[in-house]
Design a protein around this motif. Sequence first.
Motif, PDB file in Angstrom:
ATOM      1  N   GLU A   1      60.994  13.300  -4.296  1.00 30.54           N
ATOM      2  CA  GLU A   1      61.644  13.832  -3.432  1.00 30.54           C
ATOM      3  C   GLU A   1      62.545  13.230  -2.312  1.00 30.54           C
ATOM      4  OE1 GLU A   1      59.967  16.410   0.756  1.00 30.54           O
ATOM      5  OE2 GLU A   1      58.364  15.790  -0.798  1.00 30.54           O
ATOM      6  N   ALA A   2      62.052  11.670  -2.314  1.00 30.36           N
ATOM      7  CA  ALA A   2      62.915  10.705  -1.370  1.00 30.36           C
ATOM      8  C   ALA A   2      64.353  10.740  -2.130  1.00 30.36           C
ATOM      9  CB  ALA A   2      62.266   9.391  -1.246  1.00 30.36           C
ATOM     10  N   LEU A   3      64.174  10.716  -3.364  1.00 28.30           N
ATOM     11  CA  LEU A   3      65.329  10.403  -4.284  1.00 28.30           C
ATOM     12  C   LEU A   3      66.297  11.654  -3.974  1.00 28.30           C
ATOM     13  CD1 LEU A   3      64.334   8.757  -7.625  1.00 28.30           C
ATOM     14  CD2 LEU A   3      66.018   7.840  -5.925  1.00 28.30           C
ATOM     15  N   ALA A   4      65.759  12.822  -4.137  1.00 35.96           N
ATOM     16  CA  ALA A   4      66.578  14.059  -3.840  1.00 35.96           C
ATOM     17  C   ALA A   4      67.079  13.968  -2.684  1.00 35.96           C
ATOM     18  CB  ALA A   4      65.696  15.315  -4.094  1.00 35.96           C
ATOM     19  N   ALA A   5      66.322  13.708  -1.333  1.00 30.26           N
ATOM     20  CA  ALA A   5      66.871  13.939  -0.096  1.00 30.26           C
ATOM     21  C   ALA A   5      68.031  12.741  -0.046  1.00 30.26           C
ATOM     22  CB  ALA A   5      65.706  13.523   0.817  1.00 30.26           C
ATOM     23  N   GLU A   6      67.761  11.628  -0.560  1.00 32.56           N
ATOM     24  CA  GLU A   6      68.844  10.511  -0.267  1.00 32.56           C
ATOM     25  C   GLU A   6      70.222  11.101  -1.035  1.00 32.56           C
ATOM     26  OE1 GLU A   6      69.939   6.380  -2.514  1.00 32.56           O
ATOM     27  OE2 GLU A   6      67.788   6.781  -2.207  1.00 32.56           O
ATOM     28  N   HIS A   7      70.174  11.305  -2.235  1.00 30.00           N
ATOM     29  CA  HIS A   7      71.486  11.989  -2.866  1.00 30.00           C
ATOM     30  C   HIS A   7      72.084  12.942  -2.080  1.00 30.00           C
ATOM     31  CE1 HIS A   7      71.222   9.688  -6.315  1.00 30.00           C
ATOM     32  NE2 HIS A   7      70.018  10.064  -6.756  1.00 30.00           N
ATOM     33  N   ALA A   8      71.195  14.095  -1.474  1.00 32.76           N
ATOM     34  CA  ALA A   8      71.858  15.003  -0.663  1.00 32.76           C
ATOM     35  C   ALA A   8      72.475  14.445   0.574  1.00 32.76           C
ATOM     36  CB  ALA A   8      70.793  15.999  -0.276  1.00 32.76           C
ATOM     37  N   ARG A   9      71.738  13.672   1.134  1.00 33.85           N
ATOM     38  CA  ARG A   9      72.364  13.205   2.424  1.00 33.85           C
ATOM     39  C   ARG A   9      73.623  12.446   2.078  1.00 33.85           C
ATOM     40  NH1 ARG A   9      67.161  11.079   3.333  1.00 33.85           N
ATOM     41  NH2 ARG A   9      67.881   9.091   2.610  1.00 33.85           N
ATOM     42  N   GLU A  10      73.641  11.681   1.172  1.00 35.62           N
ATOM     43  CA  GLU A  10      74.766  10.884   0.664  1.00 35.62           C
ATOM     44  C   GLU A  10      75.953  11.643   0.235  1.00 35.62           C
ATOM     45  OE1 GLU A  10      75.581   7.559   1.293  1.00 35.62           O
ATOM     46  OE2 GLU A  10      73.634   7.483   2.166  1.00 35.62           O
ATOM     47  N   LEU A  11      75.687  12.747  -0.472  1.00 41.13           N
ATOM     48  CA  LEU A  11      76.725  13.990  -1.098  1.00 41.13           C
ATOM     49  C   LEU A  11      77.285  14.578   0.032  1.00 41.13           C
ATOM     50  CD1 LEU A  11      77.849  14.903  -3.825  1.00 41.13           C
ATOM     51  CD2 LEU A  11      75.739  16.611  -3.737  1.00 41.13           C
ATOM     52  N   PHE A  12      76.447  14.880   1.034  1.00 39.49           N
ATOM     53  CA  PHE A  12      77.094  15.988   2.187  1.00 39.49           C
ATOM     54  C   PHE A  12      77.349  15.403   3.261  1.00 39.49           C
ATOM     55  CE2 PHE A  12      74.976  18.711  -0.992  1.00 39.49           C
ATOM     56  CZ  PHE A  12      75.953  19.685  -1.255  1.00 39.49           C
TER      57      PHE A  12
END
Length: 478
Positions: free
Chosen positions: A84-95
């Motif tokens: 979950e932390a990885l998914a949230a990290e990728h989302a923050r960086e991507l957008f």
Amino acid sequence: MSRNAESTAFRSALEVVRGVEPRVADAIAAELADQRESLKLIASENYASPATLLAMGNWFSDKYAEGTVGRRFYAGCQNVDTVEALAAEHARELFGASHAYVQPHSGIDANLVAFWAILADRVESPALRKAQARQVNDLTEADWFALRRELGNQRMLGMSLDAGGHLTHGFRPNISGKMFDQRSYGTDPATGLIDYDRVAEAAREFKPLILVAGYSAYPRKVNFRIMREIADSVGATFMVDMAHFAGLVAGKVFTGDFDPVPHAHIVTTTTHKSLRGPRGGMVLCGPELADQVDRGCPMVLGGPLPHVMAAKAVALAEARRPGFADYAQRIVDNAQALADGLLRRGATLVTGGTDNHLVLIDVSGYGLTGRQAEQALLDSGIVTNRNSVPQDPNGAWYTSGIRIGTPALTTRGLGAAEMDATAELIHTVLSQTTPGTGPDGAPSKAKYVLDPAVAESVGKQAADLLTPFPLYPAVDLG
């Protein structure tokens, strides 16, 4: 992953399933065959990568994980915390967002989380403050009555369904239309485009708590800077549902005024569609709403789906690779090529073209309803969906439009030449289809007549068009 590894993985998975319920294994294999052979033009569908698909079929499915990272109601969630932390990290960086919540199971779940987060943040209620402070036992029956009345009596302004909005933006049969005192803004009858002055006028008159932007069938960009200014002018929270065009934001095709993340208070999305991930939802927001958003479970969500969050992490990592920006641009290039091909053949398009991933054909010019057109195209190997057009005389069931999109075919590698050929196939089917009649001889909005030879010929041409662009070429089920 090597070609051999992908085939081995999916073959082995089907073999295990077949040992328990062979009919399910057969249906899975048949679905792959159907998708390989059809021109998939549904704007809300795509093809997830083998890595994303495989990330969903694992032991994370066995875990309960209510709560958030580091704050679970169940023990043994350390590995769930990781994905979950990885998914949230990728989302923050991507957008470029300060906070990401990746638990929603779908787009409607993401919207519900956003709605309730806004209500909890904005509604001034002593009872609500007690509930948020976990002083639930101190609430009287009068408090609960007042709380229900206050939270269920707020105003929302969103795009109307026939103008291209989504049913979760206040459509009456949806929960959003029951939660809020809702009003819709439409588009200019002459152009089909959003008239921002009229939106501002509606906002001043209605004074909504929430102004929603975003769409499921609007083929143009939205200026989110202007929409934020309208929201600010009436003290509304500005929410954007970017489920359809999230891939175009991630791929930096939509930037500046057309990127919702810098302008909205809160943004929701699905993770499939143009983002090319697993079926699921996500919420992006600033720090002022983060605590409320993170209460999505148990506020409106059931237990998170850790296996889907793992797949979200994989798909979002893929979207951060340089090649995704090229893919996102090709989606729009293909949509514009498809629109141009249809216009040259005499089709009528809502707004006269497209700026994004979708094209909306008004099939009344062919003498058809959307339902008739949808089924005739399906008979011919072309998968689309019927959709309302502005001021649609046929309503939301039969409709007067066909919505087509290019994310899936772009994933397969088709380009401008193939889009023009696709436009020819669509025009051939629609121009050769005529309305049918009901048992009483009266015109039918559902029945249609199409020469089977035409359908067969178009279906063969569609299959031939796809032959150079195999779907999941590394996957051989034998």
